[in-house]
Write a protein that holds these residues in place. Structure first.
Motif, short mmCIF file in Angstrom:
data_model
loop_
_atom_site.label_atom_id
_atom_site.label_comp_id
_atom_site.label_asym_id
_atom_site.label_seq_id
_atom_site.Cartn_x
_atom_site.Cartn_y
_atom_site.Cartn_z
N ASP A 84 51.96 27.08 -44.02
CA ASP A 84 52.60 26.58 -45.23
C ASP A 84 54.07 26.95 -45.28
O ASP A 84 54.92 26.15 -45.70
N LYS A 85 54.37 28.18 -44.84
CA LYS A 85 55.73 28.69 -44.99
C LYS A 85 55.98 29.71 -43.89
O LYS A 85 55.11 30.53 -43.59
N ALA A 86 57.17 29.67 -43.27
CA ALA A 86 57.44 30.54 -42.13
C ALA A 86 58.87 31.04 -42.16
O ALA A 86 59.75 30.45 -42.81
N VAL A 87 59.10 32.12 -41.45
CA VAL A 87 60.45 32.56 -41.12
C VAL A 87 60.86 31.82 -39.86
O VAL A 87 60.14 31.87 -38.84
N LEU A 88 61.98 31.12 -39.88
CA LEU A 88 62.46 30.37 -38.72
C LEU A 88 63.60 31.13 -38.08
O LEU A 88 64.60 31.46 -38.75
N VAL A 89 63.45 31.42 -36.79
CA VAL A 89 64.49 32.12 -36.04
C VAL A 89 64.93 31.20 -34.91
O VAL A 89 64.13 30.81 -34.07
N GLY A 90 66.22 30.84 -34.91
CA GLY A 90 66.70 29.89 -33.91
C GLY A 90 67.95 30.37 -33.21
O GLY A 90 68.83 30.98 -33.82
N HIS A 91 68.02 30.05 -31.91
CA HIS A 91 69.19 30.38 -31.10
C HIS A 91 70.00 29.12 -30.83
O HIS A 91 69.46 28.11 -30.38
N SER A 92 71.30 29.16 -31.13
CA SER A 92 72.21 28.06 -30.81
C SER A 92 71.70 26.75 -31.42
O SER A 92 71.62 26.64 -32.63
N MET A 93 71.33 25.76 -30.62
CA MET A 93 70.78 24.53 -31.18
C MET A 93 69.56 24.84 -32.02
O MET A 93 69.32 24.18 -33.05
N GLY A 94 68.76 25.83 -31.62
CA GLY A 94 67.60 26.23 -32.42
C GLY A 94 67.99 26.71 -33.80
O GLY A 94 67.26 26.50 -34.77
N GLY A 95 69.15 27.37 -33.90
CA GLY A 95 69.64 27.77 -35.21
C GLY A 95 70.01 26.58 -36.07
O GLY A 95 69.74 26.55 -37.28
N ALA A 96 70.63 25.57 -35.45
CA ALA A 96 70.94 24.34 -36.18
C ALA A 96 69.66 23.67 -36.67
O ALA A 96 69.60 23.17 -37.80
N ILE A 97 68.63 23.66 -35.83
CA ILE A 97 67.35 23.07 -36.22
C ILE A 97 66.75 23.84 -37.40
O ILE A 97 66.23 23.24 -38.34
N ALA A 98 66.85 25.16 -37.36
CA ALA A 98 66.33 25.98 -38.45
C ALA A 98 67.08 25.69 -39.75
O ALA A 98 66.46 25.58 -40.82
N ILE A 99 68.40 25.57 -39.67
CA ILE A 99 69.18 25.25 -40.85
C ILE A 99 68.77 23.89 -41.42
O ILE A 99 68.53 23.73 -42.62
N GLN A 100 68.68 22.88 -40.55
CA GLN A 100 68.36 21.53 -41.02
C GLN A 100 66.95 21.46 -41.59
O GLN A 100 66.71 20.76 -42.59
N THR A 101 66.01 22.18 -40.99
CA THR A 101 64.65 22.22 -41.52
C THR A 101 64.65 22.81 -42.92
O THR A 101 63.96 22.30 -43.82
N THR A 102 65.43 23.86 -43.12
CA THR A 102 65.52 24.49 -44.44
C THR A 102 66.12 23.54 -45.46
O THR A 102 65.67 23.49 -46.62
N LEU A 103 67.13 22.78 -45.06
CA LEU A 103 67.75 21.83 -45.98
C LEU A 103 66.80 20.69 -46.33
O LEU A 103 66.80 20.19 -47.47
N LEU A 104 65.97 20.28 -45.38
CA LEU A 104 65.02 19.19 -45.63
C LEU A 104 63.85 19.65 -46.50
O LEU A 104 63.38 18.90 -47.36
N ALA A 105 63.36 20.87 -46.23
CA ALA A 105 62.14 21.33 -46.92
C ALA A 105 62.23 22.83 -47.20
O ALA A 105 61.57 23.64 -46.55
N PRO A 106 63.06 23.24 -48.15
CA PRO A 106 63.25 24.66 -48.42
C PRO A 106 61.97 25.39 -48.80
O PRO A 106 61.86 26.60 -48.58
N GLU A 107 61.00 24.67 -49.34
CA GLU A 107 59.75 25.30 -49.75
C GLU A 107 58.89 25.74 -48.55
O GLU A 107 57.94 26.51 -48.71
N ARG A 108 59.26 25.30 -47.34
CA ARG A 108 58.49 25.67 -46.14
C ARG A 108 59.09 26.87 -45.41
O ARG A 108 58.53 27.31 -44.40
N VAL A 109 60.22 27.39 -45.90
CA VAL A 109 60.95 28.43 -45.16
C VAL A 109 61.06 29.70 -45.99
O VAL A 109 61.62 29.70 -47.08
N ARG A 110 60.53 30.82 -45.44
CA ARG A 110 60.60 32.12 -46.13
C ARG A 110 61.87 32.88 -45.80
O ARG A 110 62.30 33.75 -46.55
N GLY A 111 62.43 32.58 -44.66
CA GLY A 111 63.65 33.26 -44.25
C GLY A 111 64.23 32.60 -43.02
O GLY A 111 63.54 31.84 -42.32
N LEU A 112 65.50 32.88 -42.75
CA LEU A 112 66.20 32.29 -41.62
C LEU A 112 66.81 33.38 -40.74
O LEU A 112 67.49 34.28 -41.24
#
Length: 258
Positions: A84-112
């Motif tokens: 349901d909800k996760a901490v997303l940890v991303g490196h480089s492009m992975g960090g961009a993906i984590a940011i965009q995922t949070t912007l699309l669905a903030p309710e799914r992200v517990r931390g970045l």
């Protein structure tokens, strides 16, 4: 080897640990889950999952050619793993993906956890051209830029071989997606706890990009790792893992107290 089928595409992932919170590790352009192997195994908290993005490593399919496309893949992956909800940890492009995922669905992200990345990831035009017309030579040059120290011939050969294993179209698509990414105007909308981890000698995403991220995201803390380049989690795995462990433990403690 663990795989799941996502829209008929096999997605490879590795899982360690149990309990809350769940931490998903997202690799960068042309990378694989192995870039997160140390944290996956050594972090003493939560359920940890590292995976290969589509078209990378052992996963099937093709790359998504935009950061937003990868973010929608992330949401589908969370659904497929019943998270349901996760901490997303991303490196480089992975960090961009984590940011965009949070912007699309903030309710799914517990931390970045944003590692060696930026709100905008412009790519030198010579790199994009080189990936199309001199792929192997360009990969060799990029690998040299990615580390603070000089790699041994064996280390260089292994790093080049790993990136070159990514299909040319997927690799180019990754860097083109990074070049088009720009989240600067939306960063203030991010509300979840965030740790920004930069590297002192990063030539690809310089420390100033980490500093700008930490200033723009309201609940962000900044950790700068010395004696490391862009592949900071490979060059200084203990320091990165320790910083992320402290961050994730704090998220877990705060959720228990609320």
């Amino acid at each position: 080897m663990t795989t799941l089928l996502l829209d008929d595409t096999p997605v490879f992932y590795q899982k360690r640990g149990s309990g809350e919170p769940t931490v998903l590790f997202i690799h960068g352009a042309g990378g694989t889950w192995k870039h997160w192997a140390y944290c996956l195994k050594q972090m003493p908290v939560g359920q940890r999952i590292a995976f290969d993005l589509p078209g990378h490593g052992r996963s099937g399919g093709t790359g998504r050619y935009s950061i937003e496309g990868y973010a929608y893949f992330m949401l589908s992956l969370l659904d497929a793993l019943s998270i349901d909800k996760a901490v997303l940890v991303g490196h480089s492009m992975g960090g961009a993906i984590a940011i965009q995922t949070t912007l699309l669905a903030p309710e799914r992200v517990r931390g970045l956890g944003l590692v060696a990345t930026g709100a905008r990831l412009k790519v030198n035009p010579t790199v994009l051209d080189g990936l199309q017309h001199d792929t192997l030579g360009t990969i060799r040059r990029m690998v040299r830029w990615m580390y603070a120290r000089e790699l041994s011939p064996q280390e260089m050969a292994a790093a080049v071989q790993e990136m070159a294993a990514t299909p040319k179209s997927v690799l180019y698509g990754d860097f083109a997606a990074c070049d088009a990414f720009d989240s600067r105007a939306a960063l203030f909308d991010i509300q979840c706890p965030t740790i920004v981890i930069g590297a002192e000698h990063d030539k690809m995403t310089p420390p100033r990009l980490s500093e700008e991220l930490a200033l723009a995201i309201r609940r962000a803390e900044l950790v700068m790792i010395p004696d490391a380049g862009h592949m900071v989690m490979l060059e200084q795995p203990h320091a990165v893992c320790d910083a992320l462990t402290t961050f994730v433990k704090r998220i877990r403690q705060n959720s228990r107290s609320n």
